[in-house]
Design a protein around this motif. Sequence first.
Motif, mmCIF file in Angstrom:
data_model
loop_
_atom_site.group_PDB
_atom_site.id
_atom_site.type_symbol
_atom_site.label_atom_id
_atom_site.label_comp_id
_atom_site.label_asym_id
_atom_site.label_seq_id
_atom_site.Cartn_x
_atom_site.Cartn_y
_atom_site.Cartn_z
ATOM 1 N N SER A 125 0.805 -1.218 0.000
ATOM 2 C CA SER A 125 0.000 0.000 0.000
ATOM 3 C C SER A 125 0.842 1.275 0.000
ATOM 4 C CB SER A 125 -0.943 0.006 1.207
ATOM 5 O OG SER A 125 -0.203 -0.007 2.416
ATOM 6 N N ASN A 126 2.143 1.158 0.328
ATOM 7 C CA ASN A 126 2.993 2.349 0.398
ATOM 8 C C ASN A 126 4.095 2.366 -0.652
ATOM 9 O OD1 ASN A 126 2.419 4.048 3.068
ATOM 10 N ND2 ASN A 126 2.115 1.892 3.558
ATOM 11 N N ARG A 127 4.011 1.504 -1.645
ATOM 12 C CA ARG A 127 5.090 1.456 -2.633
ATOM 13 C C ARG A 127 5.115 2.689 -3.531
ATOM 14 N NH1 ARG A 127 2.907 -3.505 -6.446
ATOM 15 N NH2 ARG A 127 0.817 -2.675 -6.869
ATOM 16 N N CYS A 128 3.994 3.415 -3.625
ATOM 17 C CA CYS A 128 3.954 4.619 -4.458
ATOM 18 C C CYS A 128 3.843 5.897 -3.620
ATOM 19 C CB CYS A 128 2.779 4.545 -5.432
ATOM 20 S SG CYS A 128 2.897 3.185 -6.619
ATOM 21 N N LYS A 162 13.458 1.553 -1.289
ATOM 22 C CA LYS A 162 14.223 0.304 -1.274
ATOM 23 C C LYS A 162 13.828 -0.556 -0.078
ATOM 24 C CE LYS A 162 18.920 -1.527 -1.634
ATOM 25 N NZ LYS A 162 20.362 -1.193 -1.712
ATOM 26 N N ARG A 163 13.578 0.052 1.078
ATOM 27 C CA ARG A 163 13.138 -0.706 2.250
ATOM 28 C C ARG A 163 11.807 -1.398 1.969
ATOM 29 N NH1 ARG A 163 15.733 1.492 7.323
ATOM 30 N NH2 ARG A 163 17.043 3.226 6.649
ATOM 31 N N VAL A 164 10.914 -0.679 1.335
ATOM 32 C CA VAL A 164 9.604 -1.252 1.004
ATOM 33 C C VAL A 164 9.763 -2.416 0.036
ATOM 34 C CG1 VAL A 164 7.403 -0.775 -0.127
ATOM 35 C CG2 VAL A 164 8.372 0.891 1.467
ATOM 36 N N LYS A 175 10.001 -8.483 -0.819
ATOM 37 C CA LYS A 175 10.751 -9.668 -1.244
ATOM 38 C C LYS A 175 10.970 -10.642 -0.099
ATOM 39 C CE LYS A 175 13.300 -7.776 -5.188
ATOM 40 N NZ LYS A 175 14.650 -7.513 -5.752
ATOM 41 N N SER A 176 11.094 -10.106 1.117
ATOM 42 C CA SER A 176 11.356 -10.974 2.282
ATOM 43 C C SER A 176 10.093 -11.573 2.875
ATOM 44 C CB SER A 176 12.092 -10.182 3.354
ATOM 45 O OG SER A 176 11.246 -9.158 3.882
ATOM 46 N N ASN A 177 8.945 -11.265 2.267
ATOM 47 C CA ASN A 177 7.654 -11.774 2.769
ATOM 48 C C ASN A 177 7.381 -11.358 4.211
ATOM 49 O OD1 ASN A 177 6.966 -13.142 0.344
ATOM 50 N ND2 ASN A 177 8.277 -14.864 0.930
#
Length: 328
Positions: free
Chosen positions: A134-137, A313-315, A320-322
């Motif tokens: 929900s916060n990738r953008c 990058k953290r998001v 990726k780390s689930n």
Amino acid sequence: MKEQEQRNNIKILFDTEITNCMELSRRTGIPKSTVYRTVYKLRNAESIDRKIGSRKQRQIKANNARSLVSLAINNPRLSVRKFTCKFNKRRGLSFSHEAVRIEMKLRGFTRKVARKIPMLTQTHKAYRVDWAKSNRCRDWEKVIFSDSDEMSIWLAGGRVCVWCKGDSKPVKPSTKHSPKLHVWGAFSARGTFPIKVFRENLTERLYCDILHECLVEQASVLYPNRWVLQEDNDPKHTCNLAKGYMEEKGIHRMDWPAWSPDLNPIENLWSWIKRQIDLKSPRNLNELERELNEVWNSLEHEFLRPFWLSMPKRVKLLRKSNGNKINY
């Protein structure tokens, strides 16, 4: 192997007509007992090589060793003595804890201090993944990052690395109960906010006073339109008093997953600040507070830029780390 190398070094000096044991020990730094034994063999034309099979034989045989490894995997927190007692009781044996320790070392096992990680349950991980999606953008330039809770800085400081020569061991003076300061701070893409240094425990009323004194006025100057406050779910942040104050001042609070200090860039900033203060070696709380204010006020926009720019990058790493902890 180390003892064999020592014997060889003694032989080299012995061949150059240095036969005094005290002189050999002084020049090589090898214990006198080893020098005496080696010189005795050289004078009697005996071999100084290690005899085949002279090493102490293993007390624990292969079949018992397999059971030992299985027990270690299933009971990783047991001390050596408790581990040995449980092993002997299960197998009907009487090995010493030293024999068990040696066997475990030969099998590649060592006891280490467990590294602390967030207590993430499956529910926490799922929520973290949903939060990342929900916060990738999100426009992180309009987010004000604050402490996950008040930050504590001890006068004794943390770990310090120093240059030293030879086998000397550097020391760092410290007290049994080191005094400390509590600090609240925040920063964004447009700069830092005034920090609040206090010595009492943080309460709901004090937290609202901090927001009023250090955040609201400057945030309205830096962000005339809209801004979002990032903070964790500490009870002092989510109490009715704090919620009422935020609604009154029009503060929009960002949703934040539990047990997620790895997502907050201000944690990395505080880590850097603590290292800078340790280099100053303050002697009392007044000096500690002065150094803290100097380091904080010296932070520039370009220095803060990598911290808030790391959020995309953290998001991405979190997705990726689930939902597992990310290393950042």
